[in-house]
Design a protein around this motif. Structure first.
Motif, PDB file in Angstrom:
ATOM      1  N   SER A   1       0.806  -1.223   0.000  1.00  0.00           N
ATOM      2  CA  SER A   1       0.000   0.000   0.000  1.00  0.00           C
ATOM      3  C   SER A   1       0.841   1.277   0.000  1.00  0.00           C
ATOM      4  O   SER A   1       0.434   2.279  -0.581  1.00  0.00           O
ATOM      5  CB  SER A   1      -0.943   0.011   1.204  1.00  0.00           C
ATOM      6  N   LYS A   2       2.010   1.256   0.618  1.00  0.00           N
ATOM      7  CA  LYS A   2       2.793   2.499   0.698  1.00  0.00           C
ATOM      8  C   LYS A   2       3.169   3.044  -0.671  1.00  0.00           C
ATOM      9  O   LYS A   2       3.002   4.246  -0.933  1.00  0.00           O
ATOM     10  CB  LYS A   2       4.035   2.306   1.558  1.00  0.00           C
ATOM     11  N   PRO A   3       3.709   2.220  -1.582  1.00  0.00           N
ATOM     12  CA  PRO A   3       4.015   2.769  -2.913  1.00  0.00           C
ATOM     13  C   PRO A   3       2.790   3.358  -3.606  1.00  0.00           C
ATOM     14  O   PRO A   3       2.910   4.372  -4.308  1.00  0.00           O
ATOM     15  CB  PRO A   3       4.551   1.548  -3.677  1.00  0.00           C
ATOM     16  N   ILE A   4       1.625   2.738  -3.416  1.00  0.00           N
ATOM     17  CA  ILE A   4       0.396   3.267  -4.013  1.00  0.00           C
ATOM     18  C   ILE A   4       0.067   4.626  -3.403  1.00  0.00           C
ATOM     19  O   ILE A   4      -0.205   5.601  -4.113  1.00  0.00           O
ATOM     20  CB  ILE A   4      -0.788   2.299  -3.807  1.00  0.00           C
ATOM     21  N   ARG A   5       0.085   4.694  -2.098  1.00  0.00           N
ATOM     22  CA  ARG A   5      -0.300   5.934  -1.406  1.00  0.00           C
ATOM     23  C   ARG A   5       0.637   7.089  -1.750  1.00  0.00           C
ATOM     24  O   ARG A   5       0.209   8.229  -1.854  1.00  0.00           O
ATOM     25  CB  ARG A   5      -0.312   5.713   0.106  1.00  0.00           C
ATOM     26  N   PHE A   6       1.921   6.784  -1.934  1.00  0.00           N
ATOM     27  CA  PHE A   6       2.906   7.831  -2.207  1.00  0.00           C
ATOM     28  C   PHE A   6       3.290   7.899  -3.694  1.00  0.00           C
ATOM     29  O   PHE A   6       4.337   8.444  -4.034  1.00  0.00           O
ATOM     30  CB  PHE A   6       4.152   7.607  -1.351  1.00  0.00           C
ATOM     31  N   LEU A   7       2.428   7.370  -4.547  1.00  0.00           N
ATOM     32  CA  LEU A   7       2.695   7.407  -5.980  1.00  0.00           C
ATOM     33  C   LEU A   7       2.655   8.852  -6.481  1.00  0.00           C
ATOM     34  O   LEU A   7       1.690   9.581  -6.241  1.00  0.00           O
ATOM     35  CB  LEU A   7       1.661   6.559  -6.720  1.00  0.00           C
ATOM     36  N   ARG A   8       3.708   9.250  -7.185  1.00  0.00           N
ATOM     37  CA  ARG A   8       3.782  10.579  -7.777  1.00  0.00           C
ATOM     38  C   ARG A   8       3.768  10.439  -9.292  1.00  0.00           C
ATOM     39  O   ARG A   8       4.293   9.466  -9.854  1.00  0.00           O
ATOM     40  CB  ARG A   8       5.047  11.307  -7.339  1.00  0.00           C
ATOM     41  N   LEU A   9       3.199  11.409  -9.950  1.00  0.00           N
ATOM     42  CA  LEU A   9       3.110  11.354 -11.409  1.00  0.00           C
ATOM     43  C   LEU A   9       4.486  11.306 -12.059  1.00  0.00           C
ATOM     44  O   LEU A   9       4.655  10.688 -13.116  1.00  0.00           O
ATOM     45  CB  LEU A   9       2.327  12.571 -11.914  1.00  0.00           C
ATOM     46  N   ASP A  10       5.493  11.944 -11.431  1.00  0.00           N
ATOM     47  CA  ASP A  10       6.822  11.946 -12.035  1.00  0.00           C
ATOM     48  C   ASP A  10       7.546  10.609 -11.885  1.00  0.00           C
ATOM     49  O   ASP A  10       8.667  10.442 -12.366  1.00  0.00           O
ATOM     50  CB  ASP A  10       7.688  13.082 -11.474  1.00  0.00           C
ATOM     51  N   GLN A  11       6.917   9.632 -11.200  1.00  0.00           N
ATOM     52  CA  GLN A  11       7.498   8.300 -11.089  1.00  0.00           C
ATOM     53  C   GLN A  11       7.116   7.417 -12.275  1.00  0.00           C
ATOM     54  O   GLN A  11       7.641   6.311 -12.428  1.00  0.00           O
ATOM     55  CB  GLN A  11       7.029   7.619  -9.792  1.00  0.00           C
ATOM     56  N   ILE A  12       6.207   7.907 -13.107  1.00  0.00           N
ATOM     57  CA  ILE A  12       5.688   7.115 -14.227  1.00  0.00           C
ATOM     58  C   ILE A  12       6.255   7.646 -15.539  1.00  0.00           C
ATOM     59  O   ILE A  12       6.181   8.843 -15.830  1.00  0.00           O
ATOM     60  CB  ILE A  12       4.148   7.166 -14.257  1.00  0.00           C
TER      61      ILE A  12
ATOM     62  N   GLY B   1     -17.912  -5.679   5.461  1.00  0.00           N
ATOM     63  CA  GLY B   1     -18.023  -6.911   6.217  1.00  0.00           C
ATOM     64  C   GLY B   1     -17.033  -7.975   5.791  1.00  0.00           C
ATOM     65  O   GLY B   1     -17.224  -9.168   6.074  1.00  0.00           O
ATOM     66  N   MET B   2     -15.953  -7.577   5.132  1.00  0.00           N
ATOM     67  CA  MET B   2     -14.961  -8.527   4.638  1.00  0.00           C
ATOM     68  C   MET B   2     -13.860  -8.748   5.677  1.00  0.00           C
ATOM     69  O   MET B   2     -13.454  -7.811   6.366  1.00  0.00           O
ATOM     70  CB  MET B   2     -14.330  -8.022   3.333  1.00  0.00           C
ATOM     71  N   ASP B   3     -13.398  -9.966   5.787  1.00  0.00           N
ATOM     72  CA  ASP B   3     -12.239 -10.257   6.637  1.00  0.00           C
ATOM     73  C   ASP B   3     -10.940  -9.946   5.900  1.00  0.00           C
ATOM     74  O   ASP B   3      -9.914  -9.663   6.517  1.00  0.00           O
ATOM     75  CB  ASP B   3     -12.230 -11.740   7.044  1.00  0.00           C
ATOM     76  N   GLU B   4     -10.969 -10.042   4.573  1.00  0.00           N
ATOM     77  CA  GLU B   4      -9.767  -9.806   3.777  1.00  0.00           C
ATOM     78  C   GLU B   4      -9.327  -8.343   3.869  1.00  0.00           C
ATOM     79  O   GLU B   4     -10.133  -7.456   4.143  1.00  0.00           O
ATOM     80  CB  GLU B   4     -10.014 -10.165   2.305  1.00  0.00           C
ATOM     81  N   ARG B   5      -8.040  -8.126   3.614  1.00  0.00           N
ATOM     82  CA  ARG B   5      -7.466  -6.790   3.656  1.00  0.00           C
ATOM     83  C   ARG B   5      -6.649  -6.527   2.387  1.00  0.00           C
ATOM     84  O   ARG B   5      -6.260  -7.469   1.688  1.00  0.00           O
ATOM     85  CB  ARG B   5      -6.588  -6.625   4.898  1.00  0.00           C
ATOM     86  N   PRO B   6      -6.366  -5.257   2.079  1.00  0.00           N
ATOM     87  CA  PRO B   6      -5.653  -4.922   0.838  1.00  0.00           C
ATOM     88  C   PRO B   6      -4.356  -5.694   0.626  1.00  0.00           C
ATOM     89  O   PRO B   6      -4.062  -6.137  -0.487  1.00  0.00           O
ATOM     90  CB  PRO B   6      -5.399  -3.416   0.988  1.00  0.00           C
ATOM     91  N   HIS B   7      -3.568  -5.865   1.691  1.00  0.00           N
ATOM     92  CA  HIS B   7      -2.295  -6.560   1.535  1.00  0.00           C
ATOM     93  C   HIS B   7      -2.499  -7.991   1.035  1.00  0.00           C
ATOM     94  O   HIS B   7      -1.620  -8.571   0.380  1.00  0.00           O
ATOM     95  CB  HIS B   7      -1.543  -6.585   2.868  1.00  0.00           C
ATOM     96  N   GLY B   8      -3.668  -8.553   1.308  1.00  0.00           N
ATOM     97  CA  GLY B   8      -3.958  -9.919   0.883  1.00  0.00           C
ATOM     98  C   GLY B   8      -4.021 -10.094  -0.624  1.00  0.00           C
ATOM     99  O   GLY B   8      -3.907 -11.221  -1.127  1.00  0.00           O
ATOM    100  N   PHE B   9      -4.199  -8.992  -1.371  1.00  0.00           N
ATOM    101  CA  PHE B   9      -4.249  -9.123  -2.826  1.00  0.00           C
ATOM    102  C   PHE B   9      -2.901  -9.536  -3.399  1.00  0.00           C
ATOM    103  O   PHE B   9      -2.833 -10.068  -4.514  1.00  0.00           O
ATOM    104  CB  PHE B   9      -4.740  -7.824  -3.470  1.00  0.00           C
TER     105      PHE B   9
END
Length: 400
Positions: free
Chosen positions: A246-257, A325-333
């Motif tokens: 999640s951290k890379p997603i949250r801190f994604l900057r346009l100049d990284q692409i 109501g999900m038990d799953e979390r983002p990191h689980g993907f």
């Protein structure tokens, strides 16, 4: 009775090189080089002892004045009259004072400072020190590190040894590093104390709980439900498509692409500082489309800003799944993706693990393997995207 206070400031100032008695065993020694010092002669059990009382300073600013030398002499002579060796007693007092300065809390801070260069972000997140701060130092912080033993450690960590096993393990690990740091300083510590404490505590009964993950077959339906175009939905979609944390997603900057490649800075990766490197992520057509949809929300260069300032929090995406109501979390993907790779493709271990940004192989092997399999991963991530956006999930063959 021997005369006392024979010397005066004037006599000391004009004295030629030599030794001059002040009385009561106190001597003033003027050296040939112009320097001077105080010496106390005492008799302990019939044996004469000489101890230095410091260099001479008429003003008493940085050395020992005549008045101070006499006070010190009286103190140590009184001790000698009790049959105690003043030199040994002074050393004992110095050791005790040193122990006060070498408490576990002090040495832990020094060990942390010495280790910061190895830690991600210089340890600014505080995660390395937190287990010690919360679970060890409140009870053992004032204990001289040289006196710390396995029983102290065992009693301190016993309350969380089985209930918070991961935290207890980290605390024990950090404590071992602190003890080795103290040993490197020349302190007399038991560097095996943590291992002995583990033996006393026994094997933890705690069972590790993995982050719940959505089966890869169910990911397309969940992905399709993220359709309202909000920052949270878009961020979660991109997280699924890229299989990053999640951290890379949250801190994604346009100049990284650049083009269809997203280069994640080393500081946003999980690896230790000595392993850290930029990580390139090939972006599927669907991922590029998500980025285009998110661009209108961009602020200060960040693609997924928070409502007020900075970027969305670490819990934002988790809360969305929790509210459903999900038990799953983002990191689980990441688990969903890796399981799909294993079960639905014939991708090689090296390519699959590289896609997860995992370090594989020995250090020597990594030195000679100078590839990040970008082209192979580009095909893999496009296949994953096809599956996520409604593909059949049938087994595919990927070139390695």
């Amino acid at each position: 009775m021997r005369a006392l206070h024979k010397l005066t400031q004037a006599k000391i100032k004009s004295a030629a090189p030599g030794k001059y008695a002040d009385g009561g065993g106190l001597w003033f020694h003027k050296r040939e080089d112009g320097g001077a010092q105080w010496i106390l002669r005492v008799s302990v059990h019939g044996r004469r002892r000489e101890m230095g009382l410091g260099g001479y300073d008429p003003a008493g600013n940085f050395g020992v004045s005549l008045k101070s030398a006499r006070e010190e002499a009286r103190k140590w002579q009184a001790l000698a009259r009790q049959g105690k060796d003043p030199i040994k007693e002074r050393e004992r007092q110095r050791r005790n004072a040193a122990k006060e300065n070498h408490t576990l809390a002090v040495i832990a801070e020094e060990a942390f400072e010495a280790r910061k260069a190895e830690l991600k972000g210089g340890g600014s997140a505080g995660r390395w020190f937190t287990p010690l701060k919360l679970h060890v130092l409140p009870k053992l912080g004032i204990v001289p590190v040289e006196e710390l033993d396995q029983q102290d450690i065992k009693n301190t960590l016993a309350p969380i040894w089985h209930t918070k096993a991961d935290t207890a393990r980290k605390a024990m690990n950090r404590l071992g590093i602190v003890l080795r740091h103290a040993a490197a300083m020349g302190l007399d510590v038991d560097i095996q104390a943590t291992e002995k404490a583990k033996a006393l505590l026994g094997k933890s009964r705690h069972q590790a709980q993995h982050v719940p993950a959505l089966p890869w077959q169910e990911v397309p339906a969940f992905y399709d439900s993220l359709s309202d175009g909000t920052i949270t939905h878009l961020a979660l979609r991109l997280l699924i498509l890229t299989a990053v944390r999640s951290k890379p997603i949250r801190f994604l900057r346009l100049d990284q692409i650049e083009g269809d490649v997203w280069t994640i800075p080393a500081e946003n990766m999980k690896s230790r500082v000595d392993q850290a490197a930029e990580f390139r992520v090939p972006l599927s057509a669907e991922a590029l489309g998500i980025i285009e949809q998110a661009k209108p929300f961009a602020r200060d260069g960040f693609l997924f800003p928070s409502v007020r300032k900075g970027v969305i929090s670490d819990a934002t995406m988790s809360r969305l799944m929790e509210r459903r109501g999900m038990d799953e979390r983002p990191h689980g993907f990441r688990t969903s993706f890796r399981t799909w790779v294993a079960e639905a493709t014939d991708t090689s271990q090296e390519v699959a693990e590289t896609a997860m940004a995992h370090v594989t192989g020995s250090k020597v092997e990594r030195t000679y393997r100078r590839t990040d399999f970008l082209e192979q991963r580009r095909v893999l991530m496009q296949r994953w995207s096809d599956h996520v956006t409604g593909g059949t999930g049938e087994v595919v063959r990927l070139a390695n």
